[in-house]
Design an enzyme around this catalytic site. Structure first.
Site, PDB file in Angstrom:
ATOM      1  CG  HIS A   1      -1.918  -0.982   1.398  1.00 40.92           C
ATOM      2  ND1 HIS A   1      -2.576  -1.526   0.325  1.00 40.92           N
ATOM      3  CD2 HIS A   1      -2.467  -1.565   2.502  1.00 40.92           C
ATOM      4  CE1 HIS A   1      -3.472  -2.399   0.768  1.00 40.92           C
ATOM      5  NE2 HIS A   1      -3.412  -2.448   2.077  1.00 40.92           N
TER       6      HIS A   1
ATOM      7  NE  ARG B   1     -14.549   0.808  -3.293  1.00 49.32           N
ATOM      8  CZ  ARG B   1     -14.992   0.085  -2.276  1.00 49.32           C
ATOM      9  NH1 ARG B   1     -14.160  -0.265  -1.307  1.00 49.32           N
ATOM     10  NH2 ARG B   1     -16.249  -0.306  -2.215  1.00 49.32           N
TER      11      ARG B   1
ATOM     12  CB  SER C   1     -14.076   0.814   2.173  1.00 47.05           C
ATOM     13  OG  SER C   1     -13.641  -0.501   2.371  1.00 47.05           O
TER      14      SER C   1
ATOM     15  CE1 TYR D   1     -14.171  -3.107  -4.523  1.00 43.77           C
ATOM     16  CE2 TYR D   1     -16.014  -1.861  -5.413  1.00 43.77           C
ATOM     17  CZ  TYR D   1     -15.533  -2.843  -4.573  1.00 43.77           C
ATOM     18  OH  TYR D   1     -16.405  -3.556  -3.787  1.00 43.77           O
TER      19      TYR D   1
ATOM     20  NE  ARG E   1     -17.859  -1.514   4.442  1.00 49.32           N
ATOM     21  CZ  ARG E   1     -18.876  -0.744   4.052  1.00 49.32           C
ATOM     22  NH1 ARG E   1     -19.946  -0.662   4.800  1.00 49.32           N
ATOM     23  NH2 ARG E   1     -18.828  -0.038   2.933  1.00 49.32           N
ATOM     24  CE  LYS E   2     -24.105  -1.785   3.168  1.00 51.34           C
ATOM     25  NZ  LYS E   2     -24.919  -0.589   2.906  1.00 51.34           N
ATOM     26  N   GLY E   3     -18.958  -4.611  -0.458  1.00 51.54           N
ATOM     27  CA  GLY E   3     -18.522  -4.910  -1.823  1.00 51.54           C
ATOM     28  C   GLY E   3     -19.357  -4.214  -2.885  1.00 51.54           C
TER      29      GLY E   3
HETATM   30  P1  A3P Z   1     -16.352  -2.270   1.272  1.00 51.82           P
HETATM   31  O1  A3P Z   1     -15.843  -1.921   2.638  1.00 51.82           O
HETATM   32  O2  A3P Z   1     -16.895  -1.084   0.543  1.00 51.82           O
HETATM   33  O3  A3P Z   1     -17.321  -3.401   1.288  1.00 51.82           O
HETATM   34  P2  A3P Z   1      -9.080  -3.885   0.489  1.00 51.82           P
HETATM   35  O4  A3P Z   1      -8.999  -5.317   0.174  1.00 51.82           O
HETATM   36  O5  A3P Z   1      -8.225  -3.035  -0.366  1.00 51.82           O
HETATM   37  O6  A3P Z   1      -8.946  -3.643   1.936  1.00 51.82           O
HETATM   38  O7  A3P Z   1     -10.552  -3.417   0.066  1.00 51.82           O
HETATM   39  C1  A3P Z   1     -11.660  -3.805   0.802  1.00 51.82           C
HETATM   40  C2  A3P Z   1     -12.926  -3.506   0.020  1.00 51.82           C
HETATM   41  O8  A3P Z   1     -13.039  -4.419  -1.089  1.00 51.82           O
HETATM   42  C3  A3P Z   1     -14.154  -3.723   0.873  1.00 51.82           C
HETATM   43  O9  A3P Z   1     -15.103  -2.765   0.399  1.00 51.82           O
HETATM   44  C4  A3P Z   1     -14.546  -5.134   0.511  1.00 51.82           C
HETATM   45  O10 A3P Z   1     -15.862  -5.484   0.819  1.00 51.82           O
HETATM   46  C5  A3P Z   1     -14.285  -5.108  -0.984  1.00 51.82           C
HETATM   47  N1  A3P Z   1     -14.164  -6.436  -1.589  1.00 51.82           N
HETATM   48  C6  A3P Z   1     -13.484  -7.507  -1.130  1.00 51.82           C
HETATM   49  N2  A3P Z   1     -13.617  -8.556  -1.954  1.00 51.82           N
HETATM   50  C7  A3P Z   1     -14.414  -8.137  -2.965  1.00 51.82           C
HETATM   51  C8  A3P Z   1     -14.947  -8.779  -4.133  1.00 51.82           C
HETATM   52  N3  A3P Z   1     -14.678 -10.052  -4.415  1.00 51.82           N
HETATM   53  N4  A3P Z   1     -15.725  -8.042  -4.957  1.00 51.82           N
HETATM   54  C9  A3P Z   1     -16.010  -6.761  -4.666  1.00 51.82           C
HETATM   55  N5  A3P Z   1     -15.549  -6.103  -3.584  1.00 51.82           N
HETATM   56  C10 A3P Z   1     -14.761  -6.784  -2.745  1.00 51.82           C
END
Ligand code: A3P
Length: 300
Positions: free
Chosen positions: A119, A141, A149, A203, A257-259
């Protein structure tokens, strides 16, 4: 890879460690940027500076909460499909989470192609990755959903301190969050967008067309996939498939979480919405990355 890749048990045990640490001690600053005391102590960051990259490393880069773990899963599955090896469930391969020993021994000894991630701001990615022109997949994103998020992540992840929404909003806007400013990182990547070893993906585009994204990513890294392999990876990396089949153990509910695109609408006040629009206009509108983020579509 020989043996379990570094990261899995390490991350889990550090989560346990975090329970005994006070919120105010969970973050520290290194060269003006906030990091997690537990996951990225200063010795990790210092050791990473001299980390030896290889031209054929597979490097995944993302600002926090832009979909890093999603792409970790996609890349692991692509690499497993191409090598014929079984997919190994594991934690994120963030170089800044690796202790100096892990960096110098385990990582240095791994056979190619190694899978690494970070990161870190591009200026802080070990110089050797630029010298070797290692291919980097960079995930972005829209800033509103990234902020939302990140806010939930701060409050769910025991390694990070709890924070109230209004305070986190202000911190995010001023770059006072772990790994630093979204806007600073985005602007730095905007300047690198035309480098042949850099591929930026968003994203939102992945949500729109995950199969297309998997194909683009595999082509970029030179890992040819059959249509059937693409479809298998697709079906295993949709949000619901990953959430249900989470290989992250206790971490599953933190990472998935929500995705969705647009959850910011449930969080932002009118004033915060306006402040973000102004900041985006001032800093990223008119840049190539700004255009790629399709702000008017996803943030209005
Ligand atoms: P949200 O909190 O909006 O749901 P990172 O992996 O960089 O920490 O990002 C996390 C974000 O990616 C979270 O977003 C998570 O839910 C989402 N995420 C993880 N897997 C995913 C998938 N297969 N498709 C879409 N979003 C996903």
């Amino acid at each position: 890879m020989s043996g379990p890749p570094p990261g899995a048990n390490m991350a889990q045990s550090r989560m346990e460690m975090a329970k005994n640490i006070k919120d105010e001690d969970k973050l520290y600053k290194f060269e003006g940027v906030i990091y997690s005391t537990i996951m990225s102590p200063v010795e990790n960051l210092e050791a990473a500076r001299t980390m030896e990259a290889r031209a054929d490393d597979v490097m995944l880069v993302a600002y926090p909460k832009c979909g890093f773990n999603w792409m970790v899963a996609v890349l692991r599955k692509i690499m497993a499909a191409v090598s014929g090896k079984k997919d190994v469930p594991d934690m994120p391969p963030l170089i800044e989470f690796f202790s100096p020993d892990v960096q110098k021994q385990l990582i240095a000894q791994q056979p190619s192609p190694r899978f690494l991630g970070t990161h870190l701001h591009p200026d802080n990615i070990p110089a050797s990755f630029k010298e070797k022109k290692t291919k980097m997949l960079v995930v972005w994103r829209n800033p509103k959903d990234t902020l939302v998020s990140f806010y939930h992540f701060m409050n769910k992840n025991p390694v990070l301190p709890n924070v109230e929404w209004d305070k986190f909003f202000t911190d995010f806007m001023s770059g006072e969050v772990p790994w630093g400013s979204y806007f600073d990182q985005a602007l730095a990547w905007d300047k690198l967008m035309d480098e042949p070893n850099v591929k930026i993906i968003t994203y939102e585009d992945l949500k729109q067309d995950l199969s297309g994204g998997i194909k683009e990513i595999s082509q970029f890294f030179g890992f040819p996939l059959t249509e059937e392999q693409v479809q298998t990876i697709y079906s295993e990396t949709t949000f619901s498939a990953m959430k249900e089949g989470s290989s992250h153990g206790k971490m599953g509910s933190i990472f998935f979480r929500k995705g969705e695109v647009g959850d910011w609408k449930n969080h932002f006040s009118e004033a915060q919405n306006q402040q973000m629009d102004e900041e985006f206009n001032k800093r990223l509108a008119g840049t190539k990355l700004g255009a790629k983020l399709k702000y008017d579509t996803y943030c209005k």
